[in-house]
Design a protein around this motif. Structure first.
Motif, PDB file in Angstrom:
ATOM      1  N   LEU A   1       0.985  -1.311   0.201  1.00 42.02           N
ATOM      2  CA  LEU A   1       0.004   0.060  -0.071  1.00 42.02           C
ATOM      3  C   LEU A   1       0.840   1.156  -0.098  1.00 42.02           C
ATOM      4  CD1 LEU A   1      -2.671   1.406   0.043  1.00 42.02           C
ATOM      5  CD2 LEU A   1      -2.657   1.015   2.508  1.00 42.02           C
ATOM      6  N   SER A   2       2.132   1.332   0.907  1.00 46.10           N
ATOM      7  CA  SER A   2       2.847   2.504   0.961  1.00 46.10           C
ATOM      8  C   SER A   2       3.508   2.767  -0.680  1.00 46.10           C
ATOM      9  CB  SER A   2       3.903   2.173   1.837  1.00 46.10           C
ATOM     10  OG  SER A   2       4.937   3.172   1.800  1.00 46.10           O
ATOM     11  N   HIS A   3       3.682   1.509  -1.480  1.00 51.44           N
ATOM     12  CA  HIS A   3       4.250   1.712  -2.594  1.00 51.44           C
ATOM     13  C   HIS A   3       3.078   2.222  -3.432  1.00 51.44           C
ATOM     14  CE1 HIS A   3       6.164   0.936  -6.435  1.00 51.44           C
ATOM     15  NE2 HIS A   3       5.449   0.131  -6.725  1.00 51.44           N
ATOM     16  N   GLU A   4       1.613   1.896  -3.446  1.00 51.11           N
ATOM     17  CA  GLU A   4       0.785   2.210  -4.263  1.00 51.11           C
ATOM     18  C   GLU A   4       0.322   3.696  -4.031  1.00 51.11           C
ATOM     19  OE1 GLU A   4      -1.106   0.984  -6.752  1.00 51.11           O
ATOM     20  OE2 GLU A   4      -0.045  -0.889  -6.667  1.00 51.11           O
ATOM     21  N   LEU A   5       0.438   4.105  -2.925  1.00 51.32           N
ATOM     22  CA  LEU A   5       0.392   5.621  -2.448  1.00 51.32           C
ATOM     23  C   LEU A   5       1.462   6.605  -3.003  1.00 51.32           C
ATOM     24  CD1 LEU A   5      -0.710   5.106   1.410  1.00 51.32           C
ATOM     25  CD2 LEU A   5      -2.152   6.185  -0.283  1.00 51.32           C
ATOM     26  N   GLU A   6       2.530   6.158  -2.929  1.00 50.91           N
ATOM     27  CA  GLU A   6       3.736   6.956  -3.674  1.00 50.91           C
ATOM     28  C   GLU A   6       3.464   7.182  -5.027  1.00 50.91           C
ATOM     29  OE1 GLU A   6       7.621   7.431  -1.605  1.00 50.91           O
ATOM     30  OE2 GLU A   6       7.198   5.304  -1.182  1.00 50.91           O
ATOM     31  N   LEU A   7       3.158   6.168  -5.855  1.00 49.75           N
ATOM     32  CA  LEU A   7       2.848   6.117  -7.086  1.00 49.75           C
ATOM     33  C   LEU A   7       1.467   7.159  -7.721  1.00 49.75           C
ATOM     34  CD1 LEU A   7       3.174   2.422  -8.262  1.00 49.75           C
ATOM     35  CD2 LEU A   7       4.795   4.151  -8.825  1.00 49.75           C
ATOM     36  N   GLU A   8       0.633   7.033  -6.773  1.00 44.91           N
ATOM     37  CA  GLU A   8      -0.736   7.823  -7.046  1.00 44.91           C
ATOM     38  C   GLU A   8      -0.462   9.163  -6.475  1.00 44.91           C
ATOM     39  OE1 GLU A   8      -4.167   8.708  -8.548  1.00 44.91           O
ATOM     40  OE2 GLU A   8      -3.191   7.081  -8.758  1.00 44.91           O
ATOM     41  N   TYR A   9       0.175   9.409  -5.548  1.00 42.97           N
ATOM     42  CA  TYR A   9       0.331  10.700  -5.112  1.00 42.97           C
ATOM     43  C   TYR A   9       1.826  11.237  -4.763  1.00 42.97           C
ATOM     44  CZ  TYR A   9      -4.619  10.017  -3.694  1.00 42.97           C
ATOM     45  OH  TYR A   9      -5.989   9.626  -3.638  1.00 42.97           O
ATOM     46  N   PRO A  10       2.424  11.603  -6.176  1.00 47.18           N
ATOM     47  CA  PRO A  10       3.957  11.884  -5.899  1.00 47.18           C
ATOM     48  C   PRO A  10       4.201  12.791  -5.062  1.00 47.18           C
ATOM     49  CG  PRO A  10       3.046  12.005  -8.410  1.00 47.18           C
ATOM     50  CD  PRO A  10       1.859  11.937  -7.438  1.00 47.18           C
TER      51      PRO A  10
END
Length: 210
Positions: free
Chosen positions: A134-143
């Motif tokens: 989830l941390s990875h997905e969050l960084e991808l979606e919200y730079p």
């Protein structure tokens, strides 16, 4: 520091507290499994002479159910829809693809983890992996999010998600309260987007504690 008991009931309560803290709930009995599955007790003992091994495999079985159901939904989506799907899935808000009905089972496993380091390690690994993904997905979606904010948000999600279903499964609150907790996730994300965290604990990289 615990208060000293002043009567026999107090002594019993302190002993019960200590026992649950050290051991959690008793292991599921082979007789109960045999009765529910129309199996022989001997067959179960043959495959699982150590009941802790059975609980470890049960943890892995549940993780597999989640993985298959979640992947089947996430792969249908792109961009921001992937992240929304991730959250909606864990709060059972995706029509036609229900979250596994396992809340009481996870409650029991969590209790057992108090006295069984292998179960504790397995559950910690599962939740840590969930948090890392989830941390990875969050960084991808919200730079605009910092890595620290992404980790904190993923940690808060895991806490809210598990805590929500524990309240539903153990205490009987309405599953409809999932809408309240789901909205809280969006509010937390917006707060971190506005003010990304700069420093803090490296949540998912901490050395495991047994």
């Amino acid at each position: 520091m615990k208060a000293e008991p002043t009567n026999r009931k107090g002594e019993i309560l302190l002993a019960a507290f200590d026992a649950l803290t050290a051991e959690g709930l008793p292991m599921l009995s082979y007789d109960a499994i045999a009765s529910r599955g129309a199996l022989s007790r001997q067959l179960i003992r043959y495959h699982y002479p150590d009941p802790e091994d059975l609980m470890i495999d049960l943890c892995d079985h549940l993780a597999g159910l989640y993985r298959e159901a979640l992947i089947s939904e996430v792969m249908k989506r792109e961009g921001a829809a992937r992240l929304r799907c991730f959250f909606d899935f864990y709060f059972d808000m995706i029509e036609g693809n229900l979250k596994p009905r396992d809340d009481q089972v996870y409650d029991a496993l969590m209790s057992l983890s108090a006295g069984h380091p292998r179960i504790r390690t397995n559950l910690r690994s599962q939740y840590s992996l969930l948090g890392q993904v989830l941390s990875h997905e969050l960084e991808l979606e919200y730079p605009e999010l910092s890595t620290q904010s992404a980790q904190e948000l993923s940690y808060l999600f895991v806490c809210l998600m598990y805590g929500h279903w524990k309240m539903v499964a153990s205490l009987g609150l309405s599953p409809e309260h999932r809408h309240v907790t789901r909205r809280a996730i969006d509010q937390l994300i917006e707060s971190h987007r506005a003010r990304p965290a700069k420093t803090g604990p490296k949540i998912w990289s901490n050395a495991p504690k047994s």
